[in-house]
Design a protein around this motif. Structure first.
Motif, PDB file in Angstrom:
ATOM      1  N   VAL A  48       0.849  -1.197   0.000  1.00  0.00           N
ATOM      2  CA  VAL A  48       0.000   0.000   0.000  1.00  0.00           C
ATOM      3  C   VAL A  48       0.885   1.248   0.000  1.00  0.00           C
ATOM      4  O   VAL A  48       0.604   2.215  -0.705  1.00  0.00           O
ATOM      5  N   SER A  51       2.019   1.986  -3.411  1.00  0.00           N
ATOM      6  CA  SER A  51       0.931   2.438  -4.284  1.00  0.00           C
ATOM      7  C   SER A  51       0.529   3.875  -3.998  1.00  0.00           C
ATOM      8  O   SER A  51       0.025   4.568  -4.885  1.00  0.00           O
ATOM      9  N   LYS A  52       0.758   4.347  -2.787  1.00  0.00           N
ATOM     10  CA  LYS A  52       0.430   5.740  -2.455  1.00  0.00           C
ATOM     11  C   LYS A  52       1.287   6.724  -3.250  1.00  0.00           C
ATOM     12  O   LYS A  52       0.912   7.877  -3.420  1.00  0.00           O
ATOM     13  N   LYS A  62      -8.652   4.140  -3.257  1.00  0.00           N
ATOM     14  CA  LYS A  62      -7.532   3.197  -3.331  1.00  0.00           C
ATOM     15  C   LYS A  62      -7.738   2.173  -2.228  1.00  0.00           C
ATOM     16  O   LYS A  62      -8.197   2.499  -1.140  1.00  0.00           O
ATOM     17  N   THR A  63      -7.367   0.945  -2.506  1.00  0.00           N
ATOM     18  CA  THR A  63      -7.752  -0.149  -1.622  1.00  0.00           C
ATOM     19  C   THR A  63      -6.584  -0.877  -0.971  1.00  0.00           C
ATOM     20  O   THR A  63      -5.448  -0.810  -1.435  1.00  0.00           O
ATOM     21  N   LYS A  64      -6.948  -1.576   0.082  1.00  0.00           N
ATOM     22  CA  LYS A  64      -6.110  -2.603   0.693  1.00  0.00           C
ATOM     23  C   LYS A  64      -6.933  -3.879   0.566  1.00  0.00           C
ATOM     24  O   LYS A  64      -8.128  -3.884   0.867  1.00  0.00           O
ATOM     25  N   ASN A  65      -6.323  -4.937   0.078  1.00  0.00           N
ATOM     26  CA  ASN A  65      -7.029  -6.193  -0.185  1.00  0.00           C
ATOM     27  C   ASN A  65      -6.383  -7.309   0.617  1.00  0.00           C
ATOM     28  O   ASN A  65      -5.194  -7.578   0.454  1.00  0.00           O
ATOM     29  N   GLU A  81     -10.616   0.475   2.417  1.00  0.00           N
ATOM     30  CA  GLU A  81      -9.855   1.682   2.083  1.00  0.00           C
ATOM     31  C   GLU A  81      -8.412   1.460   2.502  1.00  0.00           C
ATOM     32  O   GLU A  81      -8.131   0.818   3.507  1.00  0.00           O
ATOM     33  N   GLN A  82      -7.469   1.999   1.747  1.00  0.00           N
ATOM     34  CA  GLN A  82      -6.052   1.681   1.918  1.00  0.00           C
ATOM     35  C   GLN A  82      -5.492   1.948   3.317  1.00  0.00           C
ATOM     36  O   GLN A  82      -4.541   1.300   3.728  1.00  0.00           O
ATOM     37  N   ASP A  83      -6.068   2.874   4.065  1.00  0.00           N
ATOM     38  CA  ASP A  83      -5.555   3.179   5.398  1.00  0.00           C
ATOM     39  C   ASP A  83      -6.345   2.519   6.520  1.00  0.00           C
ATOM     40  O   ASP A  83      -6.064   2.745   7.696  1.00  0.00           O
ATOM     41  N   SER A 122      -6.825  -8.237  -5.614  1.00  0.00           N
ATOM     42  CA  SER A 122      -7.923  -7.280  -5.756  1.00  0.00           C
ATOM     43  C   SER A 122      -9.187  -8.068  -6.083  1.00  0.00           C
ATOM     44  O   SER A 122      -9.108  -9.244  -6.442  1.00  0.00           O
ATOM     45  N   THR A 158      -3.046  -0.710 -12.908  1.00  0.00           N
ATOM     46  CA  THR A 158      -4.130  -0.294 -12.018  1.00  0.00           C
ATOM     47  C   THR A 158      -5.299   0.129 -12.885  1.00  0.00           C
ATOM     48  O   THR A 158      -5.137   0.912 -13.821  1.00  0.00           O
TER      49      THR A 158
END
Length: 182
Positions: A48, A51-52, A62-65, A81-83, A122, A158
């Motif tokens: 992550v 990716s930021k 933007k995601t966290k999977n 959500e990524q955070d 994803s 992406t």
């Protein structure tokens, strides 16, 4: 950062013996349903935090999977959500899953069911789960953002698409998403 421990994504074989989908195949599946999408090719992104550093001109979540499993072998793909910080014990209770605690699935299981390597997970990887073994849950706050960014089975790409279209796409792959609120 070297990642020699990861299998070559171009040679991953699924549980049914087929090769895993490529980004072109994922994009073709999206476009076959006449869904708008944009795909950007970039350097490999394994975390992550990496990716930021990649910027996009248009808004989108933007995601966290997280690809998880329990002791009974039940598999879950969690898209947040990524955070977002996740406590796995609390998640298991929130999802009302039986069969033991949740832990991260192995690289082998990731390849066998989702056809991807770590860093490429994803919801678009569900194109590879032909046995419907993986249950997907997506954070409600992501869906409410309208647009989402995800890897189309490779962390060198992406794809941006509408969240509603993603939900419809997942249903067409027999993977209706559970919506979860944190």
């Amino acid at each position: 950062m070297a990642h020699s421990d990861r299998p070559n994504p171009e040679t991953i074989t699924l549980e049914n013996g087929n090769l895993a989908a490529t980004p072109d195949q994922v994009i073709a599946a999206i476009e076959a349903l006449n869904f708008e999408q944009e795909t950007k090719v970039h350097e490999p992104l394994f975390t992550v935090e990496q990716s930021k550093k990649v910027t996009f001109d248009k808004p989108g979540a933007k995601t966290k999977n997280l690809f998880l499993r329990n002791k009974k072998g039940r598999m879950v793909l969690l898209v947040v959500e990524q955070d977002c910080m996740i406590e796995l014990k609390e998640l298991r209770d929130k999802l009302e899953l039986t069969g033991g605690h949740l832990s991260f699935a192995s690289t082998e299981r990731l390849g066998q069911y989702l056809g991807v390597v770590p860093g490429s997970v994803s919801p678009l990887a569900l194109i590879n789960d032909h046995s419907n073994s993986v249950q997907v849950f997506i954070e409600k706050a992501l869906i409410e953002q309208g647009w989402i960014y995800m890897h189309p089975c490779r962390n060198t790409h992406t794809t941006r698409m509408r969240c509603d279209d993603l939900l419809t796409l997942l249903e067409s792959w027999d993977h209706p998403a559970g919506i979860i609120e944190f």
